[in-house]
Design a protein around this motif. Structure first.
Motif, mmCIF file in Angstrom:
data_model
loop_
_atom_site.group_PDB
_atom_site.id
_atom_site.type_symbol
_atom_site.label_atom_id
_atom_site.label_comp_id
_atom_site.label_asym_id
_atom_site.label_seq_id
_atom_site.Cartn_x
_atom_site.Cartn_y
_atom_site.Cartn_z
ATOM 1 N N ALA A 1 16.360 -6.796 -8.591
ATOM 2 C CA ALA A 1 15.886 -5.668 -7.784
ATOM 3 C C ALA A 1 14.496 -5.220 -8.223
ATOM 4 N N ILE A 2 14.156 -5.462 -9.473
ATOM 5 C CA ILE A 2 12.805 -5.167 -9.956
ATOM 6 C C ILE A 2 11.860 -6.304 -9.600
ATOM 7 N N VAL A 3 12.311 -7.524 -9.809
ATOM 8 C CA VAL A 3 11.402 -8.672 -9.726
ATOM 9 C C VAL A 3 11.074 -9.072 -8.291
ATOM 10 N N GLU A 4 12.044 -9.038 -7.402
ATOM 11 C CA GLU A 4 11.814 -9.550 -6.038
ATOM 12 C C GLU A 4 10.631 -8.873 -5.338
ATOM 13 N N PRO A 5 10.513 -7.527 -5.353
ATOM 14 C CA PRO A 5 9.350 -6.928 -4.690
ATOM 15 C C PRO A 5 8.038 -7.265 -5.381
ATOM 16 N N VAL A 6 8.091 -7.463 -6.698
ATOM 17 C CA VAL A 6 6.877 -7.824 -7.430
ATOM 18 C C VAL A 6 6.471 -9.251 -7.074
ATOM 19 N N LEU A 7 7.442 -10.152 -7.013
ATOM 20 C CA LEU A 7 7.159 -11.533 -6.622
ATOM 21 C C LEU A 7 6.554 -11.580 -5.220
ATOM 22 N N ALA A 8 7.138 -10.846 -4.295
ATOM 23 C CA ALA A 8 6.612 -10.832 -2.926
ATOM 24 C C ALA A 8 5.183 -10.297 -2.892
ATOM 25 N N ALA A 9 4.919 -9.238 -3.647
ATOM 26 C CA ALA A 9 3.565 -8.669 -3.681
ATOM 27 C C ALA A 9 2.577 -9.653 -4.295
ATOM 28 N N GLN B 1 0.808 -1.210 0.000
ATOM 29 C CA GLN B 1 0.000 0.000 0.000
ATOM 30 C C GLN B 1 0.844 1.263 0.000
ATOM 31 N N THR B 2 2.124 1.175 0.337
ATOM 32 C CA THR B 2 2.954 2.374 0.386
ATOM 33 C C THR B 2 4.067 2.374 -0.649
ATOM 34 N N THR B 3 4.284 1.272 -1.337
ATOM 35 C CA THR B 3 5.342 1.191 -2.339
ATOM 36 C C THR B 3 4.940 1.969 -3.585
ATOM 37 N N ASP B 4 5.864 2.744 -4.125
ATOM 38 C CA ASP B 4 5.644 3.382 -5.420
ATOM 39 C C ASP B 4 6.088 2.384 -6.486
ATOM 40 N N PRO B 5 5.149 1.772 -7.199
ATOM 41 C CA PRO B 5 5.525 0.741 -8.168
ATOM 42 C C PRO B 5 6.037 1.302 -9.489
ATOM 43 N N ARG B 6 6.010 2.607 -9.657
ATOM 44 C CA ARG B 6 6.375 3.163 -10.967
ATOM 45 C C ARG B 6 7.817 2.853 -11.368
ATOM 46 N N PRO B 7 8.803 2.947 -10.471
ATOM 47 C CA PRO B 7 10.160 2.557 -10.902
ATOM 48 C C PRO B 7 10.256 1.078 -11.279
ATOM 49 N N LEU B 8 9.503 0.226 -10.570
ATOM 50 C CA LEU B 8 9.492 -1.200 -10.905
ATOM 51 C C LEU B 8 8.847 -1.420 -12.273
ATOM 52 N N TYR B 9 7.737 -0.747 -12.494
ATOM 53 C CA TYR B 9 7.047 -0.876 -13.777
ATOM 54 C C TYR B 9 7.919 -0.346 -14.908
ATOM 55 N N MET C 1 1.130 -2.402 -9.826
ATOM 56 C CA MET C 1 1.942 -3.551 -9.426
ATOM 57 C C MET C 1 1.503 -4.796 -10.197
ATOM 58 N N ALA C 2 0.196 -4.958 -10.397
ATOM 59 C CA ALA C 2 -0.299 -6.101 -11.162
ATOM 60 C C ALA C 2 0.174 -6.017 -12.618
ATOM 61 N N TYR C 3 0.157 -4.810 -13.183
ATOM 62 C CA TYR C 3 0.643 -4.663 -14.560
ATOM 63 C C TYR C 3 2.154 -4.885 -14.639
ATOM 64 N N THR C 4 2.864 -4.558 -13.590
ATOM 65 C CA THR C 4 4.299 -4.842 -13.562
ATOM 66 C C THR C 4 4.533 -6.344 -13.589
ATOM 67 N N SER C 5 3.765 -7.066 -12.794
ATOM 68 C CA SER C 5 3.873 -8.524 -12.797
ATOM 69 C C SER C 5 3.544 -9.089 -14.171
ATOM 70 N N GLU C 6 2.466 -8.604 -14.771
ATOM 71 C CA GLU C 6 2.079 -9.121 -16.087
ATOM 72 C C GLU C 6 3.177 -8.873 -17.117
ATOM 73 N N THR C 7 3.791 -7.701 -17.054
ATOM 74 C CA THR C 7 4.868 -7.370 -17.981
ATOM 75 C C THR C 7 6.046 -8.315 -17.799
ATOM 76 N N LEU C 8 6.414 -8.578 -16.545
ATOM 77 C CA LEU C 8 7.545 -9.462 -16.275
ATOM 78 C C LEU C 8 7.250 -10.903 -16.696
ATOM 79 N N VAL C 9 6.059 -11.376 -16.404
ATOM 80 C CA VAL C 9 5.720 -12.759 -16.753
ATOM 81 C C VAL C 9 5.684 -12.932 -18.269
ATOM 82 N N HIS C 10 5.060 -12.001 -18.976
ATOM 83 C CA HIS C 10 5.020 -12.130 -20.431
ATOM 84 C C HIS C 10 6.383 -11.854 -21.053
ATOM 85 N N GLY C 11 7.197 -11.030 -20.407
ATOM 86 C CA GLY C 11 8.579 -10.887 -20.857
ATOM 87 C C GLY C 11 9.325 -12.205 -20.733
#
Length: 196
Positions: A147-155, A6-14, A121-131
């Motif tokens: 560093a991008i994937v680990e927080p997305v995997l945890a979420a 709820q407090t993470t800014d996912p934009r750098p991950l995305y 965050m969900a779109y970040t996951s989708e991008t990584l999985v389809h990548g």
């Protein structure tokens, strides 16, 4: 969603996920377009069409539009220029989500109304999985920056439970990761992808 999500800014991950996927899309050769992918419903061309549509839909969500107003697969671009189409979609979605106020605003995602940061965050996951799907299908290195994937995997492990899957939850059951699997592969496994 947990407090961290709820407090993470996912934009750098995305942003990092989009840049990684764009590099993969740019590397696809014409003779690879009909290859199968780990996502059984897509060959490479169909996967590219879906990849292009994903940031288009994320942009619509950020603009407050109905996500289903954007088809889940983009039309074939002239000359099979999937890299150009994806780069354009990436530029648009980055511009839409530049406003930090969107992160806490309720948005309508395909899976319901959630804060903007959860949708992104969900779109970040989708991008990584389809990548990962695209990299595996085309014989490219299939791990994004940990560093991008680990927080997305945890979420996703918190947000997307192992059960139930199928029906209204459009994911296959999690696949146990193989020994030595990297975080991108483990994310794909969590989202129901088997490692070939």
């Amino acid at each position: 969603m947990t407090t961290t999500t709820q407090t993470t800014d996912p934009r750098p991950l995305y942003d990092g996920a989009l840049a990684w996927a764009l590099g993969l899309v740019r590397g696809v050769r014409t003779d690879q377009l009909t290859l199968p992918t780990p996502c059984s419903e897509f060959d490479v061309r169909a996967l590219l069409a879906h990849l292009v549509a994903t940031p288009q839909r994320a942009a619509a969500v950020g603009r407050g539009e109905d996500p289903f107003s954007v088809p889940s697969s983009a039309p074939q671009p002239p000359g099979d220029d999937w890299a150009g189409a994806y780069a354009e979609a990436v530029d648009v979605v980055r511009a839409v989500w530049r406003d930090p106020e969107l992160l806490d605003r309720p948005v309508r995602a395909p899976f319901g109304q959630v804060p903007g940061r959860a949708a992104l965050m969900a779109y970040t996951s989708e991008t990584l999985v389809h990548g990962w799907d695209l990299a595996v299908a085309t014989g490219r290195p299939a791990e994004a920056d940990p560093a991008i994937v680990e927080p997305v995997l945890a979420a996703m492990q918190r947000f997307l439970p192992a059960e139930p899957r199928g029906g209204r939850v459009p994911f296959e059951a999690p696949v146990p990761p193989r020994d030595g699997a990297g975080p991108t592969e483990r994310l794909a496994n969590w989202c129901g992808r088997a490692t070939p």
